[in-house]
Design a protein around this motif. Structure first.
Motif, PDB file in Angstrom:
ATOM      1  N   MET A   1       0.836  -1.184   0.000  1.00  0.00           N
ATOM      2  CA  MET A   1       0.000   0.000   0.000  1.00  0.00           C
ATOM      3  C   MET A   1       0.880   1.246   0.000  1.00  0.00           C
ATOM      4  SD  MET A   1      -3.046   0.961   2.577  1.00  0.00           S
ATOM      5  CE  MET A   1      -3.051   2.610   3.190  1.00  0.00           C
ATOM      6  N   LYS A   2       0.507   2.218  -0.812  1.00  0.00           N
ATOM      7  CA  LYS A   2       1.247   3.471  -0.875  1.00  0.00           C
ATOM      8  C   LYS A   2       0.873   4.360   0.295  1.00  0.00           C
ATOM      9  CE  LYS A   2       1.849   3.679  -5.830  1.00  0.00           C
ATOM     10  NZ  LYS A   2       1.747   4.509  -7.009  1.00  0.00           N
ATOM     11  N   ASP A   3       1.788   5.229   0.673  1.00  0.00           N
ATOM     12  CA  ASP A   3       1.470   6.200   1.709  1.00  0.00           C
ATOM     13  C   ASP A   3       0.437   7.181   1.182  1.00  0.00           C
ATOM     14  OD1 ASP A   3       3.277   5.092   3.456  1.00  0.00           O
ATOM     15  OD2 ASP A   3       4.917   6.413   2.852  1.00  0.00           O
ATOM     16  N   THR A   4      -0.350   7.709   2.067  1.00  0.00           N
ATOM     17  CA  THR A   4      -1.356   8.692   1.669  1.00  0.00           C
ATOM     18  C   THR A   4      -1.250   9.918   2.554  1.00  0.00           C
ATOM     19  OG1 THR A   4      -3.009   7.734   3.138  1.00  0.00           O
ATOM     20  CG2 THR A   4      -2.998   6.948   0.867  1.00  0.00           C
ATOM     21  N   TYR A   5      -1.730  11.029   2.022  1.00  0.00           N
ATOM     22  CA  TYR A   5      -1.789  12.271   2.771  1.00  0.00           C
ATOM     23  C   TYR A   5      -3.228  12.747   2.720  1.00  0.00           C
ATOM     24  CZ  TYR A   5      -1.438  17.214   3.861  1.00  0.00           C
ATOM     25  OH  TYR A   5      -1.619  18.457   4.414  1.00  0.00           O
ATOM     26  N   VAL A   6      -3.811  12.988   3.849  1.00  0.00           N
ATOM     27  CA  VAL A   6      -5.191  13.461   3.921  1.00  0.00           C
ATOM     28  C   VAL A   6      -5.153  14.912   4.356  1.00  0.00           C
ATOM     29  CG1 VAL A   6      -7.441  13.174   5.023  1.00  0.00           C
ATOM     30  CG2 VAL A   6      -6.027  11.165   4.491  1.00  0.00           C
ATOM     31  N   GLU A   7      -5.691  15.745   3.506  1.00  0.00           N
ATOM     32  CA  GLU A   7      -5.728  17.175   3.824  1.00  0.00           C
ATOM     33  C   GLU A   7      -7.053  17.473   4.525  1.00  0.00           C
ATOM     34  OE1 GLU A   7      -5.736  21.312   1.358  1.00  0.00           O
ATOM     35  OE2 GLU A   7      -4.323  19.763   0.751  1.00  0.00           O
ATOM     36  N   PRO A   8      -6.975  18.218   5.630  1.00  0.00           N
ATOM     37  CA  PRO A   8      -8.221  18.524   6.334  1.00  0.00           C
ATOM     38  C   PRO A   8      -9.147  19.384   5.467  1.00  0.00           C
ATOM     39  CG  PRO A   8      -6.295  19.329   7.564  1.00  0.00           C
ATOM     40  CD  PRO A   8      -5.807  18.752   6.273  1.00  0.00           C
ATOM     41  N   SER A   9     -10.432  19.155   5.618  1.00  0.00           N
ATOM     42  CA  SER A   9     -11.390  19.939   4.835  1.00  0.00           C
ATOM     43  C   SER A   9     -11.400  21.385   5.317  1.00  0.00           C
ATOM     44  CB  SER A   9     -12.778  19.325   4.936  1.00  0.00           C
ATOM     45  OG  SER A   9     -13.232  19.405   6.276  1.00  0.00           O
ATOM     46  N   SER A  10     -11.792  22.251   4.416  1.00  0.00           N
ATOM     47  CA  SER A  10     -11.896  23.663   4.766  1.00  0.00           C
ATOM     48  C   SER A  10     -13.077  24.264   4.027  1.00  0.00           C
ATOM     49  CB  SER A  10     -10.604  24.412   4.407  1.00  0.00           C
ATOM     50  OG  SER A  10     -10.363  24.316   3.032  1.00  0.00           O
ATOM     51  N   THR A  11     -13.463  25.429   4.448  1.00  0.00           N
ATOM     52  CA  THR A  11     -14.570  26.124   3.814  1.00  0.00           C
ATOM     53  C   THR A  11     -13.994  27.192   2.899  1.00  0.00           C
ATOM     54  OG1 THR A  11     -15.936  25.761   5.751  1.00  0.00           O
ATOM     55  CG2 THR A  11     -16.642  27.487   4.241  1.00  0.00           C
ATOM     56  N   LEU A  12     -14.380  27.161   1.642  1.00  0.00           N
ATOM     57  CA  LEU A  12     -13.908  28.143   0.678  1.00  0.00           C
ATOM     58  C   LEU A  12     -15.030  29.109   0.351  1.00  0.00           C
ATOM     59  CD1 LEU A  12     -12.004  25.779  -1.774  1.00  0.00           C
ATOM     60  CD2 LEU A  12     -11.033  27.189   0.045  1.00  0.00           C
ATOM     61  N   GLU A  13     -14.723  30.379   0.451  1.00  0.00           N
ATOM     62  CA  GLU A  13     -15.706  31.399   0.127  1.00  0.00           C
ATOM     63  C   GLU A  13     -15.792  31.557  -1.391  1.00  0.00           C
ATOM     64  OE1 GLU A  13     -16.504  36.081   1.238  1.00  0.00           O
ATOM     65  OE2 GLU A  13     -15.162  34.867   2.485  1.00  0.00           O
ATOM     66  N   ILE A  14     -16.998  31.666  -1.907  1.00  0.00           N
ATOM     67  CA  ILE A  14     -17.203  31.868  -3.343  1.00  0.00           C
ATOM     68  C   ILE A  14     -17.262  33.361  -3.608  1.00  0.00           C
ATOM     69  CG2 ILE A  14     -18.767  31.517  -5.286  1.00  0.00           C
ATOM     70  CD1 ILE A  14     -19.644  28.911  -3.914  1.00  0.00           C
ATOM     71  N   TYR A  15     -16.327  33.842  -4.421  1.00  0.00           N
ATOM     72  CA  TYR A  15     -16.260  35.273  -4.741  1.00  0.00           C
ATOM     73  C   TYR A  15     -16.976  35.613  -6.035  1.00  0.00           C
ATOM     74  CZ  TYR A  15     -12.781  35.690  -1.085  1.00  0.00           C
ATOM     75  OH  TYR A  15     -12.146  35.675   0.126  1.00  0.00           O
ATOM     76  N   GLU A  16     -16.995  34.672  -6.952  1.00  0.00           N
ATOM     77  CA  GLU A  16     -17.567  34.931  -8.274  1.00  0.00           C
ATOM     78  C   GLU A  16     -18.026  33.611  -8.874  1.00  0.00           C
ATOM     79  OE1 GLU A  16     -18.854  37.328 -11.188  1.00  0.00           O
ATOM     80  OE2 GLU A  16     -17.601  38.158  -9.613  1.00  0.00           O
ATOM     81  N   GLU A  17     -19.066  33.663  -9.652  1.00  0.00           N
ATOM     82  CA  GLU A  17     -19.507  32.491 -10.401  1.00  0.00           C
ATOM     83  C   GLU A  17     -19.406  32.821 -11.880  1.00  0.00           C
ATOM     84  OE1 GLU A  17     -23.158  30.692  -9.235  1.00  0.00           O
ATOM     85  OE2 GLU A  17     -22.745  30.970  -7.097  1.00  0.00           O
ATOM     86  N   CYS A  18     -19.152  31.793 -12.679  1.00  0.00           N
ATOM     87  CA  CYS A  18     -18.991  32.023 -14.115  1.00  0.00           C
ATOM     88  C   CYS A  18     -19.352  30.760 -14.872  1.00  0.00           C
ATOM     89  CB  CYS A  18     -17.552  32.435 -14.428  1.00  0.00           C
ATOM     90  SG  CYS A  18     -16.324  31.209 -13.967  1.00  0.00           S
ATOM     91  N   ASP A  19     -19.523  30.934 -16.169  1.00  0.00           N
ATOM     92  CA  ASP A  19     -19.748  29.774 -17.035  1.00  0.00           C
ATOM     93  C   ASP A  19     -18.421  29.164 -17.461  1.00  0.00           C
ATOM     94  OD1 ASP A  19     -22.543  30.075 -16.992  1.00  0.00           O
ATOM     95  OD2 ASP A  19     -22.445  31.589 -18.556  1.00  0.00           O
ATOM     96  N   ILE A  20     -17.436  30.022 -17.689  1.00  0.00           N
ATOM     97  CA  ILE A  20     -16.104  29.565 -18.101  1.00  0.00           C
ATOM     98  C   ILE A  20     -15.058  30.267 -17.245  1.00  0.00           C
ATOM     99  CG2 ILE A  20     -14.385  29.580 -19.950  1.00  0.00           C
ATOM    100  CD1 ILE A  20     -16.615  29.188 -21.922  1.00  0.00           C
TER     101      ILE A  20
END
Length: 108
Positions: A1-20
């Motif tokens: 089995m390979k080693d793994t790294y688990v990054e803790p979850s975080s909350t990201l603020e949405i500044y803008e929405e777009c189609d592309i």
């Protein structure tokens, strides 16, 4: 089995929405955003990590943009060809012959 790294979850603020979302505003990103707009997309965000657009042409202090031709072969079309056409009136902005001045190689 390979080693793994688990990054803790975080909350990201949405500044803008777009189609592309185009990430990077160098030559490719700039062209992608323009092509998307010309194709009818309305909500395009061009995102750049540095404080300027243009990629190596601006940040790399490129002082001359070649027209990318070889004898009678012109390798640039589309948006980059449009760039060169717009740059032509600026002295020394584009080096080399214009597209209509290209000639086939001659044999000695």
């Amino acid at each position: 089995m390979k080693d793994t790294y688990v990054e803790p979850s975080s909350t990201l603020e949405i500044y803008e929405e777009c189609d592309i979302l185009v990430v990077g505003s160098g030559a490719a990103g700039h062209s992608a955003a323009i092509a998307a707009a010309r194709a009818g997309c309305k909500d395009i965000v061009l995102m750049e990590r540095y404080g300027y657009s243009g990629g190596d042409v601006t940040g790399g202090y490129v002082i001359m943009v070649p027209n990318l031709s070889w004898y009678d072969k012109q390798f640039v079309r589309g948006l980059q060809e449009e760039w060169f056409t717009r740059l032509e009136p600026i002295p020394q902005a584009v080096r080399g012959p214009k597209g209509n001045q290209l000639a086939a190689p001659t044999l000695c």
